[in-house]
Design a protein around this motif. Sequence first.
Motif, PDB file in Angstrom:
ATOM      1  N   SER A 168      -7.468   0.902   0.556  1.00 36.31           N
ATOM      2  CA  SER A 168      -6.952   1.983  -0.290  1.00 36.31           C
ATOM      3  C   SER A 168      -6.294   3.074   0.553  1.00 36.31           C
ATOM      4  CB  SER A 168      -8.080   2.578  -1.131  1.00 36.31           C
ATOM      5  OG  SER A 168      -8.629   1.611  -2.013  1.00 36.31           O
ATOM      6  N   TYR A 169      -6.870   3.359   1.698  1.00 34.89           N
ATOM      7  CA  TYR A 169      -6.281   4.376   2.564  1.00 34.89           C
ATOM      8  C   TYR A 169      -4.916   3.912   3.073  1.00 34.89           C
ATOM      9  CZ  TYR A 169      -5.719   7.789   6.302  1.00 34.89           C
ATOM     10  OH  TYR A 169      -5.229   8.779   7.097  1.00 34.89           O
ATOM     11  N   THR A 170      -4.816   2.636   3.422  1.00 35.03           N
ATOM     12  CA  THR A 170      -3.528   2.102   3.883  1.00 35.03           C
ATOM     13  C   THR A 170      -2.485   2.185   2.771  1.00 35.03           C
ATOM     14  OG1 THR A 170      -4.676   0.585   5.378  1.00 35.03           O
ATOM     15  CG2 THR A 170      -2.383   0.085   4.861  1.00 35.03           C
ATOM     16  N   LEU A 171      -2.895   1.836   1.556  1.00 36.81           N
ATOM     17  CA  LEU A 171      -1.975   1.916   0.423  1.00 36.81           C
ATOM     18  C   LEU A 171      -1.490   3.351   0.224  1.00 36.81           C
ATOM     19  CD1 LEU A 171      -0.679   0.610  -2.097  1.00 36.81           C
ATOM     20  CD2 LEU A 171      -2.784   1.126  -3.327  1.00 36.81           C
ATOM     21  N   ALA A 172      -2.429   4.295   0.254  1.00 37.73           N
ATOM     22  CA  ALA A 172      -2.054   5.703   0.080  1.00 37.73           C
ATOM     23  C   ALA A 172      -1.144   6.170   1.209  1.00 37.73           C
ATOM     24  CB  ALA A 172      -3.309   6.567   0.008  1.00 37.73           C
ATOM     25  N   LYS A 173      -1.419   5.724   2.420  1.00 37.39           N
ATOM     26  CA  LYS A 173      -0.605   6.131   3.569  1.00 37.39           C
ATOM     27  C   LYS A 173       0.824   5.617   3.434  1.00 37.39           C
ATOM     28  CE  LYS A 173       0.288   7.550   7.816  1.00 37.39           C
ATOM     29  NZ  LYS A 173       0.424   8.982   8.147  1.00 37.39           N
ATOM     30  N   ILE A 174       0.982   4.360   3.024  1.00 37.65           N
ATOM     31  CA  ILE A 174       2.319   3.772   2.897  1.00 37.65           C
ATOM     32  C   ILE A 174       3.159   4.564   1.902  1.00 37.65           C
ATOM     33  CG2 ILE A 174       3.578   1.750   2.053  1.00 37.65           C
ATOM     34  CD1 ILE A 174       1.372   0.011   3.214  1.00 37.65           C
ATOM     35  N   TYR A 175       2.597   4.816   0.726  1.00 34.79           N
ATOM     36  CA  TYR A 175       3.390   5.480  -0.308  1.00 34.79           C
ATOM     37  C   TYR A 175       3.495   6.986  -0.059  1.00 34.79           C
ATOM     38  CZ  TYR A 175       3.689   1.143  -2.835  1.00 34.79           C
ATOM     39  OH  TYR A 175       3.985  -0.150  -3.183  1.00 34.79           O
ATOM     40  N   HIS A 176       2.512   7.564   0.614  1.00 32.89           N
ATOM     41  CA  HIS A 176       2.648   8.974   0.979  1.00 32.89           C
ATOM     42  C   HIS A 176       3.841   9.169   1.917  1.00 32.89           C
ATOM     43  CE1 HIS A 176       1.705  13.028   2.308  1.00 32.89           C
ATOM     44  NE2 HIS A 176       1.750  12.591   3.565  1.00 32.89           N
ATOM     45  N   GLU A 177       3.973   8.305   2.923  1.00 33.81           N
ATOM     46  CA  GLU A 177       5.095   8.416   3.857  1.00 33.81           C
ATOM     47  C   GLU A 177       6.419   8.148   3.145  1.00 33.81           C
ATOM     48  OE1 GLU A 177       5.099   9.494   6.838  1.00 33.81           O
ATOM     49  OE2 GLU A 177       2.934   9.661   7.117  1.00 33.81           O
ATOM     50  N   LEU A 178       6.406   7.210   2.191  1.00 35.55           N
ATOM     51  CA  LEU A 178       7.636   6.912   1.460  1.00 35.55           C
ATOM     52  C   LEU A 178       8.119   8.132   0.674  1.00 35.55           C
ATOM     53  CD1 LEU A 178       9.712   4.740   0.435  1.00 35.55           C
ATOM     54  CD2 LEU A 178       8.155   4.413  -1.495  1.00 35.55           C
ATOM     55  N   PHE A 179       7.221   8.725  -0.105  1.00 35.90           N
ATOM     56  CA  PHE A 179       7.618   9.883  -0.913  1.00 35.90           C
ATOM     57  C   PHE A 179       7.858  11.119  -0.051  1.00 35.90           C
ATOM     58  CE2 PHE A 179       5.536   7.273  -4.191  1.00 35.90           C
ATOM     59  CZ  PHE A 179       6.536   7.293  -5.151  1.00 35.90           C
ATOM     60  N   GLU A 180       7.172  11.204   1.084  1.00 35.41           N
ATOM     61  CA  GLU A 180       7.389  12.330   1.981  1.00 35.41           C
ATOM     62  C   GLU A 180       8.822  12.333   2.518  1.00 35.41           C
ATOM     63  OE1 GLU A 180       5.904  15.744   4.086  1.00 35.41           O
ATOM     64  OE2 GLU A 180       5.050  14.543   2.470  1.00 35.41           O
ATOM     65  N   GLN A 181       9.348  11.141   2.793  1.00 34.42           N
ATOM     66  CA  GLN A 181      10.679  11.045   3.376  1.00 34.42           C
ATOM     67  C   GLN A 181      11.795  10.993   2.340  1.00 34.42           C
ATOM     68  OE1 GLN A 181      11.410   8.263   6.534  1.00 34.42           O
ATOM     69  NE2 GLN A 181       9.295   8.336   7.293  1.00 34.42           N
ATOM     70  N   PHE A 182      11.540  10.353   1.194  1.00 37.14           N
ATOM     71  CA  PHE A 182      12.650  10.034   0.302  1.00 37.14           C
ATOM     72  C   PHE A 182      12.575  10.680  -1.078  1.00 37.14           C
ATOM     73  CE2 PHE A 182      12.297   6.472   3.264  1.00 37.14           C
ATOM     74  CZ  PHE A 182      13.595   6.402   3.734  1.00 37.14           C
ATOM     75  N   SER A 183      11.508  11.409  -1.402  1.00 35.96           N
ATOM     76  CA  SER A 183      11.407  11.973  -2.748  1.00 35.96           C
ATOM     77  C   SER A 183      12.529  12.952  -3.052  1.00 35.96           C
ATOM     78  CB  SER A 183      10.047  12.666  -2.934  1.00 35.96           C
ATOM     79  OG  SER A 183       9.899  13.714  -1.985  1.00 35.96           O
ATOM     80  N   ALA A 184      13.063  13.612  -2.011  1.00 36.44           N
ATOM     81  CA  ALA A 184      14.153  14.570  -2.223  1.00 36.44           C
ATOM     82  C   ALA A 184      15.522  13.957  -2.007  1.00 36.44           C
ATOM     83  CB  ALA A 184      13.983  15.772  -1.282  1.00 36.44           C
ATOM     84  N   ALA A 185      15.580  12.660  -1.708  1.00 34.76           N
ATOM     85  CA  ALA A 185      16.865  12.005  -1.454  1.00 34.76           C
ATOM     86  C   ALA A 185      17.661  11.877  -2.745  1.00 34.76           C
ATOM     87  CB  ALA A 185      16.646  10.630  -0.830  1.00 34.76           C
ATOM     88  N   PRO A 186      18.983  11.992  -2.686  1.00 29.09           N
ATOM     89  CA  PRO A 186      19.816  11.863  -3.898  1.00 29.09           C
ATOM     90  C   PRO A 186      19.643  10.484  -4.539  1.00 29.09           C
ATOM     91  CG  PRO A 186      21.079  12.794  -2.070  1.00 29.09           C
ATOM     92  CD  PRO A 186      19.783  12.320  -1.482  1.00 29.09           C
ATOM     93  N   GLY A 187      19.383  10.474  -5.839  1.00 34.28           N
ATOM     94  CA  GLY A 187      19.271   9.225  -6.574  1.00 34.28           C
ATOM     95  C   GLY A 187      17.917   8.559  -6.522  1.00 34.28           C
TER      96      GLY A 187
END
Length: 522
Positions: free
Chosen positions: A179-198
Amino acid sequence: MIDQPLLQDESVFRVGRVISVEGRRVRVAVDRLKNGSHLLYQGGIVRNIAVGSYLKISKGFTDMIAKVDGEHVSEDRGTHTHYRRSVDDFTRTLDVSLIGFLHNDTFQRGIRELPLLDNECFILTQAEFQSVHQFVQPGDAALPLGVLAMEPTQEVAIGVDAIFASHIGIFGNTGSGKSYTLAKIYHELFEQFSAAPGFSERAQFLLIDFNGEYVDRVGVPGAHATEVIAGFPTKKSYVLSTRSDTSDKLPLPKSAVHDPLFWTVLLDATEKTQAPFISRVLTSDYWDNLIPDPSALLDVIAEIICRATKNTDPAIDRQLTVNFLEEIRDCLGAAATPEFDEVIQDFRFNLQFHSMQKTFFWSSPTTWANNTGWDEFLTPKITALDLDFVTIEDIDLVRFKIVMQYYRDIISGYSNREHLGPLIKRMNERVPSIKKLIRVSDDGLAEHPLTVVSLRDVNLAMRKVIPMILCKQLYDHKKETDPSGERYLNLIIDEAHNILSTQSTRESEAWRDYRLETFEEI
């Protein structure tokens, strides 16, 4: 011209030679001078080969990478001298398995060719070790996950395109950090790309959370982090509960709630009898045409009751009429009137069955069902009611139509009660839970990039079907609204064995196969 530094490196990093090849399994004999735990190289300490480490096997211009799975140590009982080290008295043999090869200094997984006997084996250099643990292709964005437990200096990252464009699974024992690995993967994804256009417009993530681990911990004493994976407005959480009427409810469109497949899944309907019955009821407009006209619908209800009380079939339950009226009252909910309750009580106390004459009769005043005038006596008790069926909520409305058709078919002899009875029983048990979990609304289910659905406080029966309903609803919606594939739907199921296990015995084999085939299609 001989490259002296290269010869020095190879002399230090060489650890042995191949002595046996059996498919991917290779056996390596370690040089006697390399039996120590560490090696000295240019004033530094290099960790020697051991179980869990990697080897490079050189075959001409091809370098193969193997992982050490085990080793065998035996004592050399030959001639001993006082000038030999104690470690030289042992012979080490390694069992290794091929995992890939180096191509243009880049590690590639898979087997292109096998080694030959006497091929030399080497410890990996720092660059080669990093190449083995490099999971990001050139040009792909990297998501850092952490470092190797056995080598803290080696960072581990994964490529966005490689990992999120395919089906992935995280496996491990209890407490190993899935579960921690899952949270880490998606946390890093949204941390980098949540503000990206589109990103918010094109990416949609649904996380099924069985243990409530991914909802925000606002107000939890001692919580170091209140946001899990991401926070508002990136994430929207639905904390569902079958224990409370005030918990969150999933918004589903009216078309989905009236879909026969929705109720087939929700009620575990059997394929041969119950699923066709549900489809026949919900695809027909017979009851829909009657509901806006209460007088016509009350006439039909009275006609069903009269037919039931004149039926002498011994297979018909003698309490069927009262049960029918009580089912209608439950479907009406707040729309049920006190007068209707009085009629139900009147039927319960006065409608009797004479076992010797095998016929129904009304006790006060005494009126027999096999006499003329029975219909004229019984019908006004129903048709005089003032009931409004239009105000029934959608979930209860579907239940009402199923109940009406069920009693009509059973009393008329069109259906077998043994086949459809379990379906009605499950519906009566699950509808109260359904109303606590689902609301009919045109609001989008997953309007935010990340939607977390917590099933921690949901009972076992609903835990089995809610994930499949959600996933299939979003999957079908995407197929209908995005035929060109410009948007991306990501379904994340934590503790997936709860619903995707072939070993589960809580439900029938046919129902389990249906659920697994549904997710396999997705």
